[in-house]
Structure formats: C-alpha cells, structure tokens
Design an enzyme around this catalytic site. Structure first.
Site, mmCIF file in Angstrom:
data_model
loop_
_atom_site.group_PDB
_atom_site.id
_atom_site.type_symbol
_atom_site.label_atom_id
_atom_site.label_comp_id
_atom_site.label_asym_id
_atom_site.label_seq_id
_atom_site.Cartn_x
_atom_site.Cartn_y
_atom_site.Cartn_z
ATOM 1 C CB CYS A 46 52.347 113.438 30.214
ATOM 2 S SG CYS A 46 51.704 113.763 31.866
ATOM 3 C CG ASP A 139 63.579 89.952 43.827
ATOM 4 O OD1 ASP A 139 63.189 90.942 43.168
ATOM 5 O OD2 ASP A 139 64.258 90.050 44.866
#
EC number: 1.11.1.27
Length: 224
Positions: A46, A139
């Site tokens: 990570c 959108d």
C-alpha cells in the site's frame, strides 16, 4: 454483495477524510474522479502504491481528474502514514498527500461499494478493503472498475493510460486497441459508416485487408 456496475451513478456519500469532511458529488464537481481503496495503512504494498499515486498526481490533475483514496483506518492513522509515504518517495515526511484519504472505520462505504476482500482479514477476523479502482466521469457515472487482490500492487501508469483512453473515446468516435498509448493510432468504431469516418478524420482512415474480406480493422491517427 452490493457494489457498482459500469454506468451506475456514484452514491453521494459523506465521509471523513485527511482533508476534512466531504460529500462525494461536491468533491467531484465537474471533474473526472478516481476512488481507490487499499487494505491497510502502514503496510508495504500500500505504501508503494500511494507513493506512486502521489508522484503521478500532477499528471492526473492535468487531465482534470480528482483522486481520493479509502481504507478502514482512522484519519489520524492516515495522516501519520502519509509521512512514511512521503519519505518513501524521497520527499519531506509531512502529514499531507496531494489527495485525501477516506476513513471508513465502520466499513460502511466498503460494503456499499463492494470493496471488501473476503480472503484478507484483520486480527479480529473482519474483512479488509481490497485494491479497488473506480473511475467516474463528469456525469458521476462509473466508467471503469478494476479489482486487485491484496497481494498484487496496482500499476498507476496503467491507470493513467486508461484515463487517456476513456477521455479520448468519450468525445471521439474511436476505440483504443491493445497496448495503446497516447499519440498512437486508434480504431474507428464499427458503427461509423465509411463516408462519415472520412469526414470526421481528415488525417485519413486506413483499412487492413483481412482473409475474411471484412473491413472492420479501420485505423486513424489519434484525433486532436
């Protein structure tokens, strides 16, 4: 399990982050957005992933893309871990990254968005967040979803390449072929008639001859 499918609108959730509280639609605004989760703070893979994401943040910003990370760790943990990420990158070890990290301590968002990895669990046996990438358009709809297991780090250069493809094909009647990168020739979509293609692509449309005799492999230089 709940989750998001291509074309689904992003839920307008509220969350605590390293940069304060957000409402997701307000955070996105009119931009493209990348929401990516990781299993835990203070873990090796990570750290390399968010380090690379931080290095590439200016490139995503140039493309009008906002980035936001997520895991089940707390905001204080995210901030402390940010020092390690910056140090890994060879930068000043400050409690700030070029994008916020969501603290989803109760796993509410991870469950809602289908981000949990059933094979990776914490010391209490609770599932951790997987390495998920969601890309949303202006959108607010999901344009791409990628799910990696905990053992496999993501390639953020590939995610940047995908953004280039998504943005190009959102506004031009083209598709990007295998291994495409920005500047390479693209494919004319099969639904576009030849005469219209010639008008839309003044740099030329080139059709590859095939044994089938079908004229579906049509290339054109990448349009502006």
């Amino acid at each position: 399990m709940p989750g998001l499918l291509l074309g689904d609108e992003a839920p307008n959730f509220e969350a605590d982050t390293t940069q304060g509280g957000i409402r997701f639609h307000d955070f996105l605004g009119d931009s493209w957005g990348i929401l990516f989760s990781h299993p835990r703070d203070f873990t090796p893979v990570c750290t390399t992933e968010l380090g690379r994401a931080a290095k590439l943040a200016p490139e995503f910003s140039k493309r009008n893309v906002k980035m936001i990370a997520l895991s089940i760790d707390s905001v204080p943990d995210h901030l402390a871990w940010s020092k390690d990420i910056n140090a890994y990158n060879g930068d000043q070890p400050v409690e700030k990254l070029p994008f916020p990290i969501i603290a989803d301590k109760d796993r509410e968002l991870a469950v809602k968005l289908g981000m949990l990895d059933p094979d990776e669990r914490d010391k209490d046996g609770m599932p951790l967040t997987a390495r998920v990438v969601f890309i949303f358009g202006p959108d607010k709809k999901l344009k791409l979803s990628i799910l990696y297991p905990a053992t496999t780090g993501r390639n953020f250069d590939e995610i940047l390449r995908v953004v280039d493809s998504l943005q190009l094909t959102a506004y031009k009647k083209v598709a990007t072929p295998v291994d495409w990168k920005c500047g390479d020739s693209v494919m004319v979509v099969p639904t576009l008639p030849d005469e219209e293609a010639k008008k839309l692509f003044p740099k030329g449309v080139f059709t590859k001859d095939l044994p089938s005799g079908k004229k579906y492999l049509r290339y054109t230089p990448q349009p502006e």
